[in-house]
Write a protein that holds these residues in place. Structure first.
Motif, mmCIF file in Angstrom:
data_model
loop_
_atom_site.group_PDB
_atom_site.id
_atom_site.type_symbol
_atom_site.label_atom_id
_atom_site.label_comp_id
_atom_site.label_asym_id
_atom_site.label_seq_id
_atom_site.Cartn_x
_atom_site.Cartn_y
_atom_site.Cartn_z
ATOM 1 N N ALA A 38 3.611 -5.615 9.528
ATOM 2 C CA ALA A 38 2.530 -5.077 8.700
ATOM 3 C C ALA A 38 1.784 -3.977 9.445
ATOM 4 O O ALA A 38 1.464 -2.926 8.865
ATOM 5 C CB ALA A 38 1.571 -6.195 8.290
ATOM 6 N N GLN A 39 1.531 -4.213 10.711
ATOM 7 C CA GLN A 39 0.850 -3.204 11.522
ATOM 8 C C GLN A 39 1.708 -1.942 11.634
ATOM 9 O O GLN A 39 1.217 -0.820 11.516
ATOM 10 C CB GLN A 39 0.544 -3.754 12.906
ATOM 11 N N ARG A 40 3.003 -2.114 11.835
ATOM 12 C CA ARG A 40 3.917 -0.985 11.964
ATOM 13 C C ARG A 40 3.978 -0.193 10.664
ATOM 14 O O ARG A 40 4.010 1.029 10.672
ATOM 15 C CB ARG A 40 5.291 -1.526 12.346
ATOM 16 N N MET A 41 3.982 -0.897 9.517
ATOM 17 C CA MET A 41 4.003 -0.197 8.229
ATOM 18 C C MET A 41 2.722 0.612 8.031
ATOM 19 O O MET A 41 2.757 1.731 7.515
ATOM 20 C CB MET A 41 4.185 -1.189 7.082
ATOM 21 N N SER A 42 1.617 0.046 8.447
ATOM 22 C CA SER A 42 0.347 0.757 8.348
ATOM 23 C C SER A 42 0.346 1.987 9.246
ATOM 24 O O SER A 42 -0.094 3.071 8.841
ATOM 25 C CB SER A 42 -0.793 -0.189 8.735
ATOM 26 N N ASN A 69 7.776 -6.555 0.120
ATOM 27 C CA ASN A 69 6.833 -6.391 -0.990
ATOM 28 C C ASN A 69 5.530 -5.754 -0.514
ATOM 29 O O ASN A 69 4.965 -4.904 -1.199
ATOM 30 C CB ASN A 69 6.544 -7.730 -1.667
ATOM 31 N N PHE A 70 5.056 -6.165 0.653
ATOM 32 C CA PHE A 70 3.839 -5.587 1.211
ATOM 33 C C PHE A 70 4.014 -4.090 1.437
ATOM 34 O O PHE A 70 3.113 -3.300 1.139
ATOM 35 C CB PHE A 70 3.471 -6.290 2.522
ATOM 36 N N GLY A 71 5.166 -3.689 1.931
ATOM 37 C CA GLY A 71 5.446 -2.273 2.148
ATOM 38 C C GLY A 71 5.430 -1.484 0.845
ATOM 39 O O GLY A 71 4.897 -0.373 0.785
ATOM 40 N N LYS A 72 5.995 -2.074 -0.218
ATOM 41 C CA LYS A 72 5.985 -1.419 -1.521
ATOM 42 C C LYS A 72 4.555 -1.272 -2.042
ATOM 43 O O LYS A 72 4.198 -0.249 -2.632
ATOM 44 C CB LYS A 72 6.842 -2.197 -2.515
ATOM 45 N N GLN A 73 3.737 -2.301 -1.820
ATOM 46 C CA GLN A 73 2.338 -2.237 -2.240
ATOM 47 C C GLN A 73 1.584 -1.157 -1.467
ATOM 48 O O GLN A 73 0.780 -0.423 -2.052
ATOM 49 C CB GLN A 73 1.663 -3.596 -2.058
ATOM 50 N N LEU A 74 1.850 -1.047 -0.172
ATOM 51 C CA LEU A 74 1.214 0.000 0.627
ATOM 52 C C LEU A 74 1.584 1.383 0.097
ATOM 53 O O LEU A 74 0.714 2.259 -0.040
ATOM 54 C CB LEU A 74 1.651 -0.100 2.085
ATOM 55 N N ASP A 75 2.857 1.572 -0.193
ATOM 56 C CA ASP A 75 3.315 2.860 -0.720
ATOM 57 C C ASP A 75 2.645 3.179 -2.057
ATOM 58 O O ASP A 75 2.210 4.306 -2.297
ATOM 59 C CB ASP A 75 4.839 2.875 -0.884
ATOM 60 N N PHE A 76 2.549 2.161 -2.919
ATOM 61 C CA PHE A 76 1.916 2.359 -4.219
ATOM 62 C C PHE A 76 0.446 2.739 -4.054
ATOM 63 O O PHE A 76 -0.042 3.684 -4.687
ATOM 64 C CB PHE A 76 2.043 1.098 -5.085
ATOM 65 N N LEU A 77 -0.270 2.000 -3.217
ATOM 66 C CA LEU A 77 -1.685 2.289 -3.002
ATOM 67 C C LEU A 77 -1.898 3.689 -2.426
ATOM 68 O O LEU A 77 -2.810 4.412 -2.825
ATOM 69 C CB LEU A 77 -2.318 1.237 -2.091
ATOM 70 N N ARG A 78 -1.053 4.060 -1.502
ATOM 71 C CA ARG A 78 -1.177 5.388 -0.889
ATOM 72 C C ARG A 78 -0.958 6.487 -1.935
ATOM 73 O O ARG A 78 -1.716 7.444 -2.001
ATOM 74 C CB ARG A 78 -0.177 5.541 0.246
ATOM 75 N N CYS A 81 -3.927 6.598 -4.387
ATOM 76 C CA CYS A 81 -5.091 7.238 -3.771
ATOM 77 C C CYS A 81 -4.910 8.751 -3.702
ATOM 78 O O CYS A 81 -5.856 9.505 -3.942
ATOM 79 C CB CYS A 81 -5.346 6.678 -2.371
ATOM 80 N N LYS A 82 -3.705 9.200 -3.396
ATOM 81 C CA LYS A 82 -3.442 10.645 -3.362
ATOM 82 C C LYS A 82 -3.632 11.253 -4.745
ATOM 83 O O LYS A 82 -4.240 12.310 -4.897
ATOM 84 C CB LYS A 82 -2.021 10.928 -2.871
ATOM 85 N N ARG A 83 -3.100 10.589 -5.772
ATOM 86 C CA ARG A 83 -3.241 11.104 -7.138
ATOM 87 C C ARG A 83 -4.708 11.146 -7.548
ATOM 88 O O ARG A 83 -5.159 12.094 -8.185
ATOM 89 C CB ARG A 83 -2.448 10.252 -8.124
ATOM 90 N N TYR A 84 -5.460 10.146 -7.160
ATOM 91 C CA TYR A 84 -6.876 10.079 -7.512
ATOM 92 C C TYR A 84 -7.656 11.219 -6.849
ATOM 93 O O TYR A 84 -8.495 11.851 -7.485
ATOM 94 C CB TYR A 84 -7.466 8.727 -7.104
#
Length: 101
Positions: A38-42, A69-78, A81-84
């Motif tokens: 998780a830390q590495r993905m962040s 799944n956590f990695g996919k969620q991180l990608d989605f959130l990122r 946030c960029k689109r916003y």
């Protein structure tokens, strides 16, 4: 006649000791824990990972569905946030002018 001491242990103990001896370098050098993954993905969101870091992470993600799944969620959130932040901000006054009551 010499007195020989013979180490007699259960075969399971010997096998477990051998497994630990051979697996020890891989536990620390290759396999990441979920917390480390998780830390590495962040970190990957903010910087380029080294080749060994990428390989370790890919190997963990291939075996761990939760982290994948956590990695996919991180990608989605990122991306959300960029689109916003890329949306143009509308002024309240311009809204009132464009849509009269």
């Amino acid at each position: 006649m010499r007195n020989r001491s013979v180490n007699v242990s259960a075969p399971e103990e010997d096998e477990a000791e051998l497994d630990e001896t051979f697996a020890a370098p891989f536990k620390t050098d290759v396999m990441l824990s979920c917390k480390e993954a998780a830390q590495r993905m962040s970190e990957a969101q903010d910087r380029n990972l080294s080749l060994s870091e990428k390989l370790q992470l890919k190997m963990h993600l291939a075996m761990c569905g939760g982290c994948s799944n956590f990695g996919k969620q991180l990608d989605f959130l990122r991306s959300a946030c960029k689109r916003y932040t890329e949306k143009p901000v509308q002024d309240e006054n311009s809204n009132a002018r464009d849509n009269p009551p």
